[in-house]
Scaffold this motif. Structure first.
Motif, PDB file in Angstrom:
ATOM      1  N   LYS A  16       0.868  -1.256   0.041  1.00 12.58           N
ATOM      2  CA  LYS A  16      -0.145   0.105   0.001  1.00 12.58           C
ATOM      3  C   LYS A  16       0.905   1.320   0.031  1.00 12.58           C
ATOM      4  CE  LYS A  16      -3.881   2.069   2.745  1.00 12.58           C
ATOM      5  NZ  LYS A  16      -2.676   2.931   3.182  1.00 12.58           N
ATOM      6  N   ILE A  17       0.582   2.022  -0.749  1.00 10.47           N
ATOM      7  CA  ILE A  17       1.634   3.245  -1.165  1.00 10.47           C
ATOM      8  C   ILE A  17       1.194   4.361  -0.368  1.00 10.47           C
ATOM      9  CG2 ILE A  17       2.297   4.829  -2.872  1.00 10.47           C
ATOM     10  CD1 ILE A  17       2.796   2.703  -4.239  1.00 10.47           C
ATOM     11  N   SER A  18       2.445   4.983   0.388  1.00 10.98           N
ATOM     12  CA  SER A  18       1.994   5.820   1.409  1.00 10.98           C
ATOM     13  C   SER A  18       1.804   7.377   0.806  1.00 10.98           C
ATOM     14  CB  SER A  18       3.292   6.205   2.378  1.00 10.98           C
ATOM     15  OG  SER A  18       4.127   6.831   1.586  1.00 10.98           O
ATOM     16  N   GLU A  19       1.095   8.111   1.379  1.00  8.56           N
ATOM     17  CA  GLU A  19       0.747   9.574   0.917  1.00  8.56           C
ATOM     18  C   GLU A  19       1.999  10.276   0.516  1.00  8.56           C
ATOM     19  OE1 GLU A  19      -2.704  11.301   3.358  1.00  8.56           O
ATOM     20  OE2 GLU A  19      -1.166  13.213   3.365  1.00  8.56           O
ATOM     21  N   SER A  20       3.046  10.029   1.158  1.00  9.26           N
ATOM     22  CA  SER A  20       4.225  10.957   0.850  1.00  9.26           C
ATOM     23  C   SER A  20       4.821  10.273  -0.217  1.00  9.26           C
ATOM     24  CB  SER A  20       5.227  11.147   2.065  1.00  9.26           C
ATOM     25  OG  SER A  20       5.226   9.691   2.869  1.00  9.26           O
ATOM     26  N   THR A  21       4.832   9.153  -0.615  1.00  6.32           N
ATOM     27  CA  THR A  21       5.346   8.396  -1.951  1.00  6.32           C
ATOM     28  C   THR A  21       4.567   8.982  -3.156  1.00  6.32           C
ATOM     29  OG1 THR A  21       5.744   6.313  -0.716  1.00  6.32           O
ATOM     30  CG2 THR A  21       5.864   6.421  -3.240  1.00  6.32           C
ATOM     31  N   ILE A  22       3.239   9.108  -3.127  1.00  8.69           N
ATOM     32  CA  ILE A  22       2.377   9.642  -4.280  1.00  8.69           C
ATOM     33  C   ILE A  22       2.732  11.108  -4.396  1.00  8.69           C
ATOM     34  CG2 ILE A  22      -0.021  10.000  -5.051  1.00  8.69           C
ATOM     35  CD1 ILE A  22      -0.790   7.963  -3.156  1.00  8.69           C
ATOM     36  N   ARG A  23       2.926  11.834  -3.268  1.00 11.94           N
ATOM     37  CA  ARG A  23       3.397  13.419  -3.471  1.00 11.94           C
ATOM     38  C   ARG A  23       4.822  13.591  -3.909  1.00 11.94           C
ATOM     39  NH1 ARG A  23       2.044  17.722  -0.435  1.00 11.94           N
ATOM     40  NH2 ARG A  23       0.288  16.494   0.792  1.00 11.94           N
ATOM     41  N   ARG A  24       5.608  12.594  -3.589  1.00 14.63           N
ATOM     42  CA  ARG A  24       6.873  12.664  -4.208  1.00 14.63           C
ATOM     43  C   ARG A  24       6.873  12.264  -5.848  1.00 14.63           C
ATOM     44  NH1 ARG A  24       8.609  10.268   0.431  1.00 14.63           N
ATOM     45  NH2 ARG A  24       8.578   8.239  -0.656  1.00 14.63           N
ATOM     46  N   LEU A  25       6.115  11.637  -6.269  1.00 14.21           N
ATOM     47  CA  LEU A  25       5.558  11.245  -7.605  1.00 14.21           C
ATOM     48  C   LEU A  25       5.328  12.574  -8.342  1.00 14.21           C
ATOM     49  CD1 LEU A  25       3.885   7.791  -7.701  1.00 14.21           C
ATOM     50  CD2 LEU A  25       6.286   8.314  -8.163  1.00 14.21           C
ATOM     51  N   SER A  26       4.426  13.366  -7.597  1.00 18.45           N
ATOM     52  CA  SER A  26       3.938  14.713  -8.496  1.00 18.45           C
ATOM     53  C   SER A  26       4.959  15.458  -8.501  1.00 18.45           C
ATOM     54  CB  SER A  26       2.897  15.077  -7.352  1.00 18.45           C
ATOM     55  OG  SER A  26       1.596  14.447  -7.411  1.00 18.45           O
ATOM     56  N   LYS A  27       5.849  15.323  -7.528  1.00 17.93           N
ATOM     57  CA  LYS A  27       7.107  16.261  -7.484  1.00 17.93           C
ATOM     58  C   LYS A  27       7.964  15.989  -8.623  1.00 17.93           C
ATOM     59  CE  LYS A  27       6.365  18.720  -3.204  1.00 17.93           C
ATOM     60  NZ  LYS A  27       7.133  19.125  -2.141  1.00 17.93           N
ATOM     61  N   TYR A  28       8.322  14.689  -8.652  1.00 17.68           N
ATOM     62  CA  TYR A  28       9.274  14.146  -9.718  1.00 17.68           C
ATOM     63  C   TYR A  28       8.663  14.667 -11.071  1.00 17.68           C
ATOM     64  CZ  TYR A  28      10.937  10.810  -6.162  1.00 17.68           C
ATOM     65  OH  TYR A  28      11.322  10.249  -4.987  1.00 17.68           O
ATOM     66  N   TYR A  29       7.351  14.376 -11.307  1.00 14.51           N
ATOM     67  CA  TYR A  29       6.586  14.709 -12.554  1.00 14.51           C
ATOM     68  C   TYR A  29       7.133  16.215 -12.865  1.00 14.51           C
ATOM     69  CZ  TYR A  29       2.886  14.927 -16.059  1.00 14.51           C
ATOM     70  OH  TYR A  29       2.117  15.185 -17.229  1.00 14.51           O
ATOM     71  N   ARG A  30       6.804  17.101 -12.100  1.00 11.97           N
ATOM     72  CA  ARG A  30       7.094  18.667 -12.349  1.00 11.97           C
ATOM     73  C   ARG A  30       8.620  18.776 -12.616  1.00 11.97           C
ATOM     74  NH1 ARG A  30       2.432  18.053  -9.773  1.00 11.97           N
ATOM     75  NH2 ARG A  30       0.839  19.666 -10.305  1.00 11.97           N
ATOM     76  N   SER A  31       9.531  18.097 -11.804  1.00 13.10           N
ATOM     77  CA  SER A  31      10.899  18.335 -12.193  1.00 13.10           C
ATOM     78  C   SER A  31      11.281  17.758 -13.367  1.00 13.10           C
ATOM     79  CB  SER A  31      11.657  17.611 -11.100  1.00 13.10           C
ATOM     80  OG  SER A  31      11.428  18.143  -9.659  1.00 13.10           O
ATOM     81  N   LEU A  32      10.623  16.766 -13.724  1.00  7.64           N
ATOM     82  CA  LEU A  32      10.868  16.261 -15.161  1.00  7.64           C
ATOM     83  C   LEU A  32      10.552  17.155 -16.115  1.00  7.64           C
ATOM     84  CD1 LEU A  32      10.176  12.481 -14.311  1.00  7.64           C
ATOM     85  CD2 LEU A  32      12.379  13.230 -15.173  1.00  7.64           C
ATOM     86  N   GLU A  33       9.103  17.867 -16.014  1.00  5.03           N
ATOM     87  CA  GLU A  33       8.612  18.923 -16.788  1.00  5.03           C
ATOM     88  C   GLU A  33       9.621  19.918 -17.319  1.00  5.03           C
ATOM     89  OE1 GLU A  33       3.821  19.146 -17.082  1.00  5.03           O
ATOM     90  OE2 GLU A  33       5.068  19.826 -15.114  1.00  5.03           O
ATOM     91  N   GLN A  34      10.222  20.276 -16.095  1.00  6.69           N
ATOM     92  CA  GLN A  34      11.165  21.486 -16.263  1.00  6.69           C
ATOM     93  C   GLN A  34      12.672  20.921 -16.970  1.00  6.69           C
ATOM     94  OE1 GLN A  34      12.413  23.181 -12.197  1.00  6.69           O
ATOM     95  NE2 GLN A  34      10.189  22.730 -11.705  1.00  6.69           N
ATOM     96  N   LEU A  35      13.044  19.781 -16.695  1.00  8.09           N
ATOM     97  CA  LEU A  35      14.013  19.342 -17.509  1.00  8.09           C
ATOM     98  C   LEU A  35      13.640  19.111 -19.029  1.00  8.09           C
ATOM     99  CD1 LEU A  35      14.941  16.512 -15.000  1.00  8.09           C
ATOM    100  CD2 LEU A  35      16.447  18.583 -15.351  1.00  8.09           C
ATOM    101  N   ILE A  36      12.641  18.745 -19.355  1.00  6.95           N
ATOM    102  CA  ILE A  36      12.288  18.348 -20.639  1.00  6.95           C
ATOM    103  C   ILE A  36      11.998  19.815 -21.219  1.00  6.95           C
ATOM    104  CG2 ILE A  36      10.381  17.618 -22.118  1.00  6.95           C
ATOM    105  CD1 ILE A  36       9.667  15.442 -20.002  1.00  6.95           C
ATOM    106  N   ALA A  37      11.506  20.685 -20.519  1.00  5.52           N
ATOM    107  CA  ALA A  37      11.439  22.246 -21.011  1.00  5.52           C
ATOM    108  C   ALA A  37      12.905  22.723 -21.572  1.00  5.52           C
ATOM    109  CB  ALA A  37      10.686  23.055 -20.134  1.00  5.52           C
ATOM    110  N   ARG A  38      13.865  22.299 -20.713  1.00  3.26           N
ATOM    111  CA  ARG A  38      15.268  22.629 -21.015  1.00  3.26           C
ATOM    112  C   ARG A  38      15.918  21.520 -22.045  1.00  3.26           C
ATOM    113  NH1 ARG A  38      17.460  22.610 -15.239  1.00  3.26           N
ATOM    114  NH2 ARG A  38      15.678  22.867 -14.079  1.00  3.26           N
ATOM    115  N   ASN A  39      15.220  20.970 -22.476  1.00  6.75           N
ATOM    116  CA  ASN A  39      15.588  19.943 -23.592  1.00  6.75           C
ATOM    117  C   ASN A  39      16.638  18.867 -22.816  1.00  6.75           C
ATOM    118  OD1 ASN A  39      14.481  20.317 -26.093  1.00  6.75           O
ATOM    119  ND2 ASN A  39      15.179  22.152 -26.380  1.00  6.75           N
ATOM    120  N   THR A  40      16.725  18.518 -21.753  1.00  4.25           N
ATOM    121  CA  THR A  40      17.661  17.705 -21.077  1.00  4.25           C
ATOM    122  C   THR A  40      16.957  16.093 -21.242  1.00  4.25           C
ATOM    123  OG1 THR A  40      18.081  19.166 -19.341  1.00  4.25           O
ATOM    124  CG2 THR A  40      18.568  17.013 -19.075  1.00  4.25           C
TER     125      THR A  40
END
Ligand SMILES: NC(=O)c1ccc[n+]([C@@H]2O[C@H](COP(=O)([O-])OP(=O)(O)OC[C@H]3O[C@@H](n4cnc5c(N)ncnc54)[C@H](O)[C@@H]3O)[C@@H](O)[C@H]2O)c1
Ligand SMILES: NC(=O)c1ccc[n+]([C@@H]2O[C@H](COP(=O)([O-])OP(=O)(O)OC[C@H]3O[C@@H](n4cnc5c(N)ncnc54)[C@H](O)[C@@H]3O)[C@@H](O)[C@H]2O)c1
Lengths: 205, 205
Positions: free
Chosen positions: A1-25
Motif C-alpha cells: 500500500k503506497i504511502s501518501e508521501s510517496t504519491i506526493r513525491r511522484l507529483s514532484k518528480y513529474y514537475r521536475s521532469l517537466e522542467q528538465l524536458i522544457a530545457r531539452n534535457t
C-alpha cells in the motif's frame, strides 16, 4: 500500500521532469532528481523501483519516458471531471486555478446552497443549487468532488456526494470527513504547510 | 537535514495527539499513531527518535508530553505574525482560516496593489496598499508572509518581502519562487493534492 508521501513525491518528480524536458534535457540521474526535490537519491531510486522503473547504470533515466510513466501512475493521461461544492472564496479560487486544467482536472460544476449565489457565473461556469446535487453530479458524470463549505456543512455534503456516486473527495474544511472503504478523502490543510515554515524559523532562522 | 515529508508527518502526529488527548487517552503506541496517519510504526519510531523522543517499552508515549514536544519542534508554542499579499479569493479565504489562529498563526496585515480593494475590511482587517509594503511589514513585525497574487506578480512580491526582512514565505502562485540561502519558501499547490485522488482512482477505484 503506497504511502501518501510517496504519491506526493511522484507529483514532484513529474514537475521536475517537466522542467528538465522544457530545457531539452534527455536524461536525469537519481542524484539530480533528488537534489531538485530536496530528498536523497536513495529515496528516488526506491520510489521508482517500486513502480518497476530502473535507470540505466551511468546514464540514469530518460526524462520523457519517465515523465510519461509517472503520469500514467498518477492518472494524468486522462481528463478528470471535477465538481466544487461551495462557491465562496476557496471555491471561486479553484474554478480558475490554471494548474488543475494543466494537469487534466476540469471543473464542470460548481454548487452552493445560498440561493443568492445560485445563477451567478464564475469564469463562465454557472453556480448551481445543491438542492439538485445528486442529479447534477450524475448529469455531469463527476468523478472527483471538492468540498469548500464551512465545517458544519462538510460531512453532510460529503455524504450526499458519496451517495451520488463520487468516490474521491478533496476536502478543504478543517474537519476529518468520515467515509467508508473504497472512497478516498484527501484533507487539504494549509496550516500544515505554514507549520513547515514555523519549524524552519524555530530551528534555523 | 530534515525532509519536508518528515515535518509534514510531525504536523499530522500533532493533530492525532490532539484528538487522543481530547478523548482523555494518556498513552499511545507507535502502532496506534501509525495507523491514525496511514504509515508504518517503524516510520513513527524513526521520526520521533530523530528528535530524541523514545517511548517506554510496553507503554508507548505519553500523549500530552509528546504533543508538547512536537509542538516545540514545530514552533507552535509561540504566536507568529503573518502577512498576506493579495486580497483576492485565496487571500480572503486565508484571513479568516480558523486553523491558522488555532495553531498560533495570526494574520496582522493584508495588502493588495488594486487601489479599489485598499481600504476594504476583511474580517476586521483593513486591506493596505502594497505601495507601503516595506514600512507595513516592519511596523507589523511580520515573520511569515503568504503570497496570494497572480503568477506574473509573485517573484517581484517575494523580492520585496525578503528585502523587507521576511525570512519565510508560503507561496500560492503556481511558479517556483527564487530565494537565497537562509530564506524558506514553501510552495502550496492544490494540484498535487488532487493528483493523489487521480492516483487512487486509477490504481484502485
Ligand atoms: N484547507 C485550507 O487550507 C483552508 C483555507 C481557508 C479556508 N478553508 C476552509 O474552506 C472552507 C471554505 O472557506 P471559504 O473562505 O471559501 O468560505 P466562504 O464562507 O467564503 O464560502 C463557503 C461557501 O459555502 C456555501 N455553503 C455553506 N453551506 C453549504 C452547503 N451545505 N452546501 C453547499 N454550499 C454551502 C456558502 O454559501 C458559501 O458560499 C471553510 O471550511 C474554511 O474553513 C480551508
Ligand atoms: N496553490 C493553490 O492550490 C492555488 C489554488 C488557487 C489559486 N492559486 C493561485 O493563487 C493566486 C491567487 O489566486 P486568486 O484566485 O486569489 O486570485 P485573485 O485574482 O482573486 O486575487 C489576486 C489578487 O492579487 C492582487 N495583486 C495582483 N498583483 C499584485 C501585486 N503585485 N501586489 C499585491 N497584490 C497584487 C490582485 O489585485 C487581486 O486582488 C494565483 O496565483 C492563483 O493561481 C493557487
Amino acid at each position: 500500500k503506497i504511502s501518501e508521501s510517496t504519491i506526493r513525491r511522484l507529483s514532484k518528480y513529474y514537475r521536475s521532469l517537466e522542467q528538465l524536458i522544457a530545457r531539452n534535457t534527455d536524461t536525469v540521474s537519481s542524484d539530480q532528481l533528488a537534489e531538485m526535490d530536496g530528498i536523497t537519491s536513495a529515496q528516488v531510486r526506491k520510489d521508482l523501483s517500486f513502480f518497476g522503473t530502473f535507470g540505466k547504470r551511468g546514464l540514469g533515466y530518460n526524462t520523457r519516458a519517465l515523465k510519461e510513466q509517472i503520469g500514467e501512475i498518477l492518472g494524468l493521461s486522462k481528463e478528470w471531471r471535477v465538481a466544487i461544492v461551495g462557491a465562496g472564496n476557496i471555491g471561486k479560487a479553484l474554478v480558475n486555478y490554471g494548474e488543475f486544467r494543466k494537469q487534466g482536472f476540469q471543473v464542470h460544476l460548481i454548487m452552493d446552497s445560498d440561493h443568492g449565489k445560485v445563477g451567478q457565473t464564475i469564469q463562465g461556469l454557472t453556480v448551481e443549487s445543491t438542492d439538485h446535487l445528486p442529479q447534477l453530479i450524475k448529469k455531469q458524470r463527476i468523478e472527483i468532488a471538492i468540498i469548500a463549505v464551512p465545517s458544519e456543512a462538510a460531512q453532510r455534503v460529503a455524504d450526499e456526494l458519496m451517495e451520488a456516486g463520487v468516490k474521491a473527495i478533496l476536502n478543504f474544511a478543517p474537519i476529518s470527513i468520515k467515509a467508508p472503504e473504497g472512497i478516498q478523502v484527501k484533507n487539504e490543510n494549509t496550516a500544515i504547510e505554514i507549520e513547515a515554515l514555523s519549524y524552519f524559523l524555530t530551528n534555523q532562522g
